[in-house]
Design a protein around this motif. Structure first.
Motif, mmCIF file in Angstrom:
data_model
loop_
_atom_site.group_PDB
_atom_site.id
_atom_site.type_symbol
_atom_site.label_atom_id
_atom_site.label_comp_id
_atom_site.label_asym_id
_atom_site.label_seq_id
_atom_site.Cartn_x
_atom_site.Cartn_y
_atom_site.Cartn_z
ATOM 1 N N LYS A 1 61.591 56.961 20.571
ATOM 2 C CA LYS A 1 62.422 55.803 20.910
ATOM 3 C C LYS A 1 61.850 55.153 22.159
ATOM 4 O O LYS A 1 61.406 55.840 23.075
ATOM 5 N N PHE B 1 62.091 53.521 25.676
ATOM 6 C CA PHE B 1 63.032 53.570 26.798
ATOM 7 C C PHE B 1 62.953 52.302 27.633
ATOM 8 O O PHE B 1 63.921 51.567 27.761
ATOM 9 N N SER C 1 70.301 56.872 32.903
ATOM 10 C CA SER C 1 70.652 56.126 31.686
ATOM 11 C C SER C 1 70.974 57.038 30.512
ATOM 12 O O SER C 1 71.333 56.547 29.435
ATOM 13 N N ILE D 1 71.935 56.102 26.352
ATOM 14 C CA ILE D 1 70.914 56.046 25.314
ATOM 15 C C ILE D 1 71.020 57.162 24.275
ATOM 16 O O ILE D 1 70.388 57.092 23.238
#
Length: 134
Positions: A68, A70, A129, A133
């Motif tokens: 993924k 970021f 974060s 996420i």
């Protein structure tokens, strides 16, 4: 002169620890004997995700599944594209072709490490974060 852009990955295990590599202790390389994310320079016309997959194959013979995106960073010296994925890697049985060793670290432990480049800031941002996420 700016360095070529880079691609790095945050490998997060099930205990919410990140996998880092201790860079070689060679005075001829930038930031010797410091901790870093796995990754490297992006080759000409290479997409960042392709670069991170290539780098992990070269550095530790690891074929990544899903990754993924970021965040991208624009530093004075280079641009850096950061990806992440979850993986519980047995680092004792992982071949490492660049660097001295691999180790997992928690959010609390990263504040006590000596990092290469901007990696401390990147990892701190990732941990800050994490709830958003995941």
């Amino acid at each position: 002169m700016r360095e070529p852009p880079g691609a790095d990955i945050i490998l997060l295990n099930s205990q919410h620890q990140v996998l880092l590599v201790l860079r070689d202790n060679k005075p001829s390389i930038p930031f010797p004997n410091t901790w870093a994310l796995l990754g490297g320079y992006i080759e000409e016309n290479e997409p960042p995700e392709v670069a991170i997959r290539r780098e992990l194959l070269e550095e530790m013979e690891l074929e990544l599944g899903e990754v993924k995106f970021f965040k991208s960073y624009v530093w004075e010296e280079c641009d850096e594209h950061i990806f992440w994925t979850r993986i519980d890697l047995d680092i004792c049985n992982t071949k490492l072709h660049e660097g001295q060793k691999l180790a997992y670290f928690s959010r609390e432990e990263i504040d006590h490490l000596d990092f290469a480049s901007h990696y401390h800031e990147i990892i701190a941002n990732f941990f800050d974060s994490l709830d958003k996420i995941i």
